[in-house]
Scaffold this motif. Structure first.
Motif, PDB file in Angstrom:
ATOM      1  N   TRP A 112       0.818  -1.212   0.000  1.00  0.00           N
ATOM      2  CA  TRP A 112       0.000   0.000   0.000  1.00  0.00           C
ATOM      3  C   TRP A 112       0.852   1.264   0.000  1.00  0.00           C
ATOM      4  CZ3 TRP A 112      -4.500  -0.001  -1.902  1.00  0.00           C
ATOM      5  CH2 TRP A 112      -5.293  -1.150  -1.836  1.00  0.00           C
ATOM      6  N   VAL A 115       0.725   4.214  -2.902  1.00  0.00           N
ATOM      7  CA  VAL A 115       0.739   5.668  -2.704  1.00  0.00           C
ATOM      8  C   VAL A 115       1.784   6.301  -3.615  1.00  0.00           C
ATOM      9  CG1 VAL A 115       1.241   7.531  -1.061  1.00  0.00           C
ATOM     10  CG2 VAL A 115      -0.117   5.558  -0.334  1.00  0.00           C
ATOM     11  N   LEU A 121      -7.899   3.847  -1.421  1.00  0.00           N
ATOM     12  CA  LEU A 121      -7.234   3.918  -0.112  1.00  0.00           C
ATOM     13  C   LEU A 121      -8.252   3.946   1.024  1.00  0.00           C
ATOM     14  CD1 LEU A 121      -4.437   6.423  -1.099  1.00  0.00           C
ATOM     15  CD2 LEU A 121      -4.037   4.126  -0.190  1.00  0.00           C
ATOM     16  N   GLU A 157      -9.438   0.483   1.608  1.00  0.00           N
ATOM     17  CA  GLU A 157      -8.444  -0.308   2.336  1.00  0.00           C
ATOM     18  C   GLU A 157      -8.434   0.073   3.819  1.00  0.00           C
ATOM     19  OE1 GLU A 157      -5.334  -2.606   3.765  1.00  0.00           O
ATOM     20  OE2 GLU A 157      -6.717  -2.883   2.080  1.00  0.00           O
ATOM     21  N   LEU A 189       1.383   8.170   3.640  1.00  0.00           N
ATOM     22  CA  LEU A 189       0.259   8.926   3.071  1.00  0.00           C
ATOM     23  C   LEU A 189      -0.044  10.235   3.780  1.00  0.00           C
ATOM     24  CD1 LEU A 189      -2.065   9.013   0.988  1.00  0.00           C
ATOM     25  CD2 LEU A 189      -3.436   7.643   2.589  1.00  0.00           C
TER      26      LEU A 189
END
Length: 217
Positions: free
Chosen positions: A98, A102, A135, A138, A157
């Motif tokens: 993840w 990003v 996102l 998730e 993030l």
């Protein structure tokens, strides 16, 4: 300050902010050195001769380059406090996935939102909103991406949130209306001192982006 880690950075950089958050989350004192991109320091050019970019963390005289690499290094070099990764190998792999998402999907899209105009900007806005929704999905109902603990994906993030106001102003849309859970997550992260101390004021970012647009578009 001779023995402190040195962070070569640039104040509006969401990538440099990652290093700042990581170090503060670990309680590590460091020397911050602001870089001038029109006149890069000898230490930056010597420390990162390949990309010549910030952030660079110089620890024990050795340079560590690239923001996510720096975050991982900080986690391993100071393991005693606030681990960034879960202990489970699968969950660690998911966190790396993840954070990579990003970097690969979110980063390009967000630049088009504030740094481009016309069709390119509209395409970027669409990509950005799509990435935000992925996102948010998730994240789900978890307080942080890793569950109950602030960690690697959150660090990767949250630094973009200092730019959210600029995205909204120049992209003419509301992130909160598109993704309320992500905004709630960002506010939760901002309650952490490691984050609030490391991210510049959003108004300063808007002014920086406006100046960029005036000079480049």
């Amino acid at each position: 300050m001779a023995n402190l880690p040195i962070l070569l950075d640039y104040w509006p950089s969401m990538f440099g902010m990652r290093a700042r958050v990581a170090l503060r989350e670990k309680g590590v004192e460091f020397e911050y050195r602001e870089e001038d991109f029109s006149n890069k320091s000898p230490l930056l050019l010597q420390s990162n001769p390949i990309h010549k970019k910030i952030p660079v963390l110089v620890h024990n005289g050795k340079p560590v380059c690239e923001s996510l690499n720096v975050v991982q290094y900080v986690d391993e070099a100071w393991p005693e406090k606030n681990p960034f990764f879960p202990s489970d190998p699968y969950e660690r792999a998911q966190a790396r996935f993840w954070a990579d998402f990003v970097d690969k999907k979110f980063t390009d899209a967000q630049f088009k939102v504030w740094g481009k105009k016309g069709e390119e900007q509209e395409a970027g806005k669409k990509e950005f909103i799509e990435a935000v929704k992925i996102l948010e999905s998730e994240l789900g109902d978890k307080p942080y991406f890793g569950g109950d603990s602030f960690g690697y994906v959150d660090i990767s993030l949250i630094t973009f949130s200092s730019w959210f106001q600029a995205y909204e102003k120049f992209g003419n849309f509301s992130i909160e209306s598109e993704s309320p859970k992500l905004i709630a997550w960002a506010k939760r992260c901002m309650e952490k001192e490691s984050v609030s101390k490391s991210l510049p004021d959003s108004e300063k970012i808007v002014a920086y982006a406006a100046e960029y647009r005036k000079n480049n578009l």
